[in-house]
Design a protein around this motif. Sequence first.
Motif, PDB file in Angstrom:
ATOM      1  N   MET C  12      57.528  -5.409 -43.357  1.00  0.00           N
ATOM      2  CA  MET C  12      58.887  -5.049 -42.947  1.00  0.00           C
ATOM      3  C   MET C  12      59.481  -6.153 -42.078  1.00  0.00           C
ATOM      4  SD  MET C  12      58.897  -0.914 -42.270  1.00  0.00           S
ATOM      5  CE  MET C  12      57.292  -0.691 -41.529  1.00  0.00           C
ATOM      6  N   GLU C  13      58.696  -6.662 -41.135  1.00  0.00           N
ATOM      7  CA  GLU C  13      59.208  -7.703 -40.232  1.00  0.00           C
ATOM      8  C   GLU C  13      59.552  -8.968 -40.998  1.00  0.00           C
ATOM      9  OE1 GLU C  13      56.258  -7.930 -37.168  1.00  0.00           O
ATOM     10  OE2 GLU C  13      57.338  -6.506 -35.885  1.00  0.00           O
ATOM     11  N   ALA C  14      58.706  -9.306 -41.969  1.00  0.00           N
ATOM     12  CA  ALA C  14      58.965 -10.512 -42.757  1.00  0.00           C
ATOM     13  C   ALA C  14      60.294 -10.368 -43.491  1.00  0.00           C
ATOM     14  CB  ALA C  14      57.821 -10.748 -43.744  1.00  0.00           C
ATOM     15  N   ARG C  15      60.562  -9.178 -44.015  1.00  0.00           N
ATOM     16  CA  ARG C  15      61.813  -8.968 -44.758  1.00  0.00           C
ATOM     17  C   ARG C  15      63.023  -8.937 -43.834  1.00  0.00           C
ATOM     18  NH1 ARG C  15      60.604 -10.628 -49.540  1.00  0.00           N
ATOM     19  NH2 ARG C  15      58.607  -9.772 -50.221  1.00  0.00           N
ATOM     20  N   LEU C  16      62.797  -8.540 -42.591  1.00  0.00           N
ATOM     21  CA  LEU C  16      63.916  -8.424 -41.647  1.00  0.00           C
ATOM     22  C   LEU C  16      64.335  -9.781 -41.081  1.00  0.00           C
ATOM     23  CD1 LEU C  16      63.033  -5.199 -39.678  1.00  0.00           C
ATOM     24  CD2 LEU C  16      65.183  -5.650 -40.842  1.00  0.00           C
ATOM     25  N   ALA C  17      63.490 -10.786 -41.275  1.00  0.00           N
ATOM     26  CA  ALA C  17      63.769 -12.096 -40.688  1.00  0.00           C
ATOM     27  C   ALA C  17      65.096 -12.650 -41.188  1.00  0.00           C
ATOM     28  CB  ALA C  17      62.626 -13.062 -41.000  1.00  0.00           C
ATOM     29  N   ASP C  18      65.480 -12.319 -42.420  1.00  0.00           N
ATOM     30  CA  ASP C  18      66.689 -12.903 -43.015  1.00  0.00           C
ATOM     31  C   ASP C  18      67.899 -11.974 -42.938  1.00  0.00           C
ATOM     32  OD1 ASP C  18      64.921 -14.872 -43.757  1.00  0.00           O
ATOM     33  OD2 ASP C  18      64.515 -13.930 -45.703  1.00  0.00           O
ATOM     34  N   THR C  19      67.810 -10.888 -42.190  1.00  0.00           N
ATOM     35  CA  THR C  19      68.947  -9.967 -42.159  1.00  0.00           C
ATOM     36  C   THR C  19      69.581 -10.001 -40.780  1.00  0.00           C
ATOM     37  OG1 THR C  19      67.524  -8.160 -41.474  1.00  0.00           O
ATOM     38  CG2 THR C  19      67.929  -8.366 -43.838  1.00  0.00           C
ATOM     39  N   PRO C  20      70.838  -9.568 -40.683  1.00  0.00           N
ATOM     40  CA  PRO C  20      71.455  -9.476 -39.350  1.00  0.00           C
ATOM     41  C   PRO C  20      70.660  -8.520 -38.466  1.00  0.00           C
ATOM     42  CG  PRO C  20      72.965  -8.684 -41.100  1.00  0.00           C
ATOM     43  CD  PRO C  20      71.719  -9.122 -41.770  1.00  0.00           C
ATOM     44  N   ALA C  21      70.738  -8.745 -37.161  1.00  0.00           N
ATOM     45  CA  ALA C  21      69.946  -7.920 -36.236  1.00  0.00           C
ATOM     46  C   ALA C  21      70.314  -6.443 -36.379  1.00  0.00           C
ATOM     47  CB  ALA C  21      70.194  -8.384 -34.804  1.00  0.00           C
ATOM     48  N   LEU C  22      69.337  -5.571 -36.245  1.00  0.00           N
ATOM     49  CA  LEU C  22      69.586  -4.131 -36.297  1.00  0.00           C
ATOM     50  C   LEU C  22      70.235  -3.704 -34.983  1.00  0.00           C
ATOM     51  CD1 LEU C  22      66.185  -2.832 -37.741  1.00  0.00           C
ATOM     52  CD2 LEU C  22      68.264  -3.410 -38.984  1.00  0.00           C
ATOM     53  N   PRO C  23      71.065  -2.645 -35.005  1.00  0.00           N
ATOM     54  CA  PRO C  23      71.639  -2.162 -33.748  1.00  0.00           C
ATOM     55  C   PRO C  23      70.524  -1.653 -32.834  1.00  0.00           C
ATOM     56  CG  PRO C  23      72.138  -0.656 -35.561  1.00  0.00           C
ATOM     57  CD  PRO C  23      71.484  -1.856 -36.164  1.00  0.00           C
ATOM     58  N   PRO C  24      70.744  -1.682 -31.508  1.00  0.00           N
ATOM     59  CA  PRO C  24      69.675  -1.232 -30.601  1.00  0.00           C
ATOM     60  C   PRO C  24      69.335   0.233 -30.862  1.00  0.00           C
ATOM     61  CG  PRO C  24      71.756  -1.485 -29.436  1.00  0.00           C
ATOM     62  CD  PRO C  24      71.959  -2.070 -30.790  1.00  0.00           C
ATOM     63  N   HIS C  25      68.098   0.597 -30.618  1.00  0.00           N
ATOM     64  CA  HIS C  25      67.695   1.980 -30.872  1.00  0.00           C
ATOM     65  C   HIS C  25      67.002   2.544 -29.650  1.00  0.00           C
ATOM     66  CE1 HIS C  25      63.835   0.049 -31.411  1.00  0.00           C
ATOM     67  NE2 HIS C  25      63.227   1.207 -31.467  1.00  0.00           N
ATOM     68  N   ARG C  26      66.998   3.868 -29.593  1.00  0.00           N
ATOM     69  CA  ARG C  26      66.326   4.582 -28.515  1.00  0.00           C
ATOM     70  C   ARG C  26      65.360   5.537 -29.194  1.00  0.00           C
ATOM     71  NH1 ARG C  26      69.291   9.326 -25.114  1.00  0.00           N
ATOM     72  NH2 ARG C  26      67.872   9.444 -23.345  1.00  0.00           N
ATOM     73  N   VAL C  27      64.115   5.523 -28.737  1.00  0.00           N
ATOM     74  CA  VAL C  27      63.131   6.429 -29.334  1.00  0.00           C
ATOM     75  C   VAL C  27      63.343   7.823 -28.762  1.00  0.00           C
ATOM     76  CG1 VAL C  27      60.687   6.983 -29.480  1.00  0.00           C
ATOM     77  CG2 VAL C  27      61.437   4.619 -29.703  1.00  0.00           C
ATOM     78  N   ILE C  28      63.496   8.827 -29.618  1.00  0.00           N
ATOM     79  CA  ILE C  28      63.650  10.187 -29.093  1.00  0.00           C
ATOM     80  C   ILE C  28      62.412  11.044 -29.319  1.00  0.00           C
ATOM     81  CG2 ILE C  28      66.163  10.251 -29.104  1.00  0.00           C
ATOM     82  CD1 ILE C  28      65.930  11.807 -31.721  1.00  0.00           C
ATOM     83  N   ARG C  29      61.539  10.628 -30.201  1.00  0.00           N
ATOM     84  CA  ARG C  29      60.263  11.341 -30.336  1.00  0.00           C
ATOM     85  C   ARG C  29      59.230  10.369 -30.892  1.00  0.00           C
ATOM     86  NH1 ARG C  29      59.957  16.321 -34.254  1.00  0.00           N
ATOM     87  NH2 ARG C  29      59.765  14.658 -35.784  1.00  0.00           N
ATOM     88  N   GLY C  30      58.093  10.338 -30.238  1.00  0.00           N
ATOM     89  CA  GLY C  30      57.004   9.503 -30.723  1.00  0.00           C
ATOM     90  C   GLY C  30      57.187   8.065 -30.296  1.00  0.00           C
ATOM     91  N   PRO C  31      56.632   7.119 -31.043  1.00  0.00           N
ATOM     92  CA  PRO C  31      55.790   7.354 -32.213  1.00  0.00           C
ATOM     93  C   PRO C  31      54.489   8.036 -31.799  1.00  0.00           C
ATOM     94  CG  PRO C  31      55.824   5.012 -31.637  1.00  0.00           C
ATOM     95  CD  PRO C  31      56.781   5.691 -30.727  1.00  0.00           C
ATOM     96  N   GLU C  32      54.137   9.083 -32.493  1.00  0.00           N
ATOM     97  CA  GLU C  32      52.954   9.842 -32.111  1.00  0.00           C
ATOM     98  C   GLU C  32      52.086  10.154 -33.323  1.00  0.00           C
ATOM     99  OE1 GLU C  32      54.171  13.545 -30.365  1.00  0.00           O
ATOM    100  OE2 GLU C  32      55.810  13.802 -31.780  1.00  0.00           O
ATOM    101  N   ILE C  33      50.782  10.214 -33.042  1.00  0.00           N
ATOM    102  CA  ILE C  33      49.801  10.437 -34.101  1.00  0.00           C
ATOM    103  C   ILE C  33      49.371  11.895 -34.072  1.00  0.00           C
ATOM    104  CG2 ILE C  33      47.490   9.824 -34.927  1.00  0.00           C
ATOM    105  CD1 ILE C  33      47.904   7.109 -33.493  1.00  0.00           C
ATOM    106  N   GLY C  34      49.333  12.512 -35.209  1.00  0.00           N
ATOM    107  CA  GLY C  34      48.860  13.892 -35.309  1.00  0.00           C
ATOM    108  C   GLY C  34      48.235  14.110 -36.668  1.00  0.00           C
ATOM    109  N   LEU C  35      48.203  15.351 -37.061  1.00  0.00           N
ATOM    110  CA  LEU C  35      47.558  15.690 -38.331  1.00  0.00           C
ATOM    111  C   LEU C  35      48.529  16.416 -39.241  1.00  0.00           C
ATOM    112  CD1 LEU C  35      44.239  17.148 -36.912  1.00  0.00           C
ATOM    113  CD2 LEU C  35      44.498  14.949 -38.075  1.00  0.00           C
ATOM    114  N   THR C  36      48.269  16.311 -40.501  1.00  0.00           N
ATOM    115  CA  THR C  36      48.947  17.169 -41.460  1.00  0.00           C
ATOM    116  C   THR C  36      47.873  17.774 -42.352  1.00  0.00           C
ATOM    117  OG1 THR C  36      50.529  17.261 -43.268  1.00  0.00           O
ATOM    118  CG2 THR C  36      49.372  15.184 -42.966  1.00  0.00           C
TER     119      THR C  36
END
Lengths: 189, 372, 137
Positions: C12-36
Amino acid sequence: MRPAFIDPVFGAQEAFRALMDAMARPGRIQRCDVLPDLPEALAPAAAAALLALTDAETPVWTDATGEARDWIAFHTGAPLVADASKAQFLLATRAMPKLSTLDSGTDETPQDSATLIVQLDALAEGAGWRLTGPGIEHEHRLDAAGLPDDFAAQWAANRKGFPCGVDLVLCTGARLAALPRSTRIEEAG
Amino acid sequence: MYVAVKGGDAAISAAHAWLAQRRRGDEALPELSPAQIEEQLGLAVDRVMAEGSCHDRGLAALAIKQARGDLIEAAFLLRAYRNTLSRFAACEPLDTGAMRVQRRISATYKDLPGGQVLGPTFDYTHRLLDFALAAEGLPPAEPEEAEAASATMPRVTELLAREGLMSRDIAGGNETPPDLTREPLPFPTPRPLRLQSLARGDEGFLLGLGYSTQRGYGNAHPFVAELRMGEVEIMLAPSELGFAVSIGDITVTECQMVNQFAGSAHNPPQFTRGYGLAMGHGERRAMAMALVDRALMATEMGEEATAPAQDAEFVLLHADNVEATGFVEHLKLPHHVDFQSELEKLRSIRARWQADRDANPLAEAAALEATI
Amino acid sequence: MSILARASVEDMEARLADTPALPPHRVIRGPEIGLTMLRGRAGGDGAAFNLGEATVTRCSVSLPDGTLGHCWRLGRDRRAAELAAWLDAALQQDALRPALLDAVVEPLREGQAGAAALTARRAAATEVRFATLQAMR
């Protein structure tokens, strides 16, 4: 959407600790202030209790609506049920549902009974009810404002079915106190 | 007289330090990484995931390394780790009919739609030790490729069911299956719980039971209608989205085992089937599970249940190797007080026995005569 | 989402190198590990049963305008889950969507399809071609 615990592990631990102390010492007020940014309808202590106790496997009932309801559904991941009698945990932000309508467990599995979290107008120690029972050496005084008028009668009926019965968590702001099903309430004379 | 004592801390920590050194082995050799285990001991990883009841190749590989290759200990470690995580949601039932098949064989039909695909199998190898593998550094031959048909493969059991020769499973709906990790196992046990229990059961135990049904302990004459292995898509519907999304793929092995059924007053004679499903590539596990699944249907089908494999209580309560090893291995723990009481009881019984004998020597002679 | 759920952080990072910067983000949940809980069906199409659990990582983020992005993926890669959730949110922005689809999603999809096709071709090479022996007269 607003976030929940800033640190999910420590936030949940702190909330659980407050609840455990509250259940072990009925009527004694604990502080739990780990949610600085909440939907308006939710009290920080009540929201923290719900986050610590519920997950995708615990049916939750709440009278909260709008942003508060969405926040609960999203952050707890719990299925929200419309029928209060089907819920394992309940959050009443306004009038509490009648205790007799909630799941009080069975003699074989009394631990499966519902826990009702109620948001109140005020909560104070030193005056009001005289509480006695397990976890209280002599008696403890607690004053809770905003419960229904017949609450004492509802509570007495709830106690009668012991070991079955609903447990109660009373919240106001970032403070909470618990009334486990074993606690006796005498109204202040 | 023994009393409760505390101690052994120093001995325990010394033992664990020695264990760590033994795990590492000869330091002149390169250390094994979990990634190497994951890639090169993939079938051990699959077994640990199945018996640990948790799909995560990296964790299973780490558990194998930590357990020094003891796969039951590794499954135990994985189960313990699993218990520290909360369950966010349940997935939708996986669709093995839409599997991207790597291996698919049928012992009942030679020519079947989709063909017989051998995949990466030990079958038809000569079981001669390959000393070339001991000489490091030889790259394996590049796998061959051929034009692939894009169609998914129909299930063989469906072909029989269309003719009415095969009992169908009652079409499944969206009901939530019971979960033995949440509720104690009831008896009689509904089939979804039996399958969950077998899916995490010990492969050796299931294999032995499956084998026993073939050897006459139970009335089985099984055929592998189909065995397939490949990747299936995992779909999950998070409540915030309200619809199911694909969250990844896992490899599973599925076995449909066909058995004869004589019929009953209500049902004409037809084939019945047992079902096996295993995380990862686990053919022996899936086949053994299918044999035992069918054996456990005996009572429901009105067959006489006389063999061990047909006894749900016997099978399901002893299939779990983490439970079994816990109870067997707990015998190593100090039982000093238990044993002391046994010892005293035995001493007093012997003393009484001796006293009786001394008091009544004639009875002793009679007893001697009776044994002659 | 299904493509991002399978993509590695590096890809994903390699592909993002050639694109305009993403808008800033705020994490509202996680990233968290659990089970399904994984489920199968008896016989492949019958009643559902629990096969066992799988680790899963989830993350939800919001952009300054309130757009939510989510990721649920098998495994325990927190960084990948956060980046995928961020991309999911950005992909809902009309101004960014075409560029991200072209530069990130489509190449990832091709890579994943290519890997699946290779497995299918290898499987096809192991398909048995029966040569029936005819009785000679």
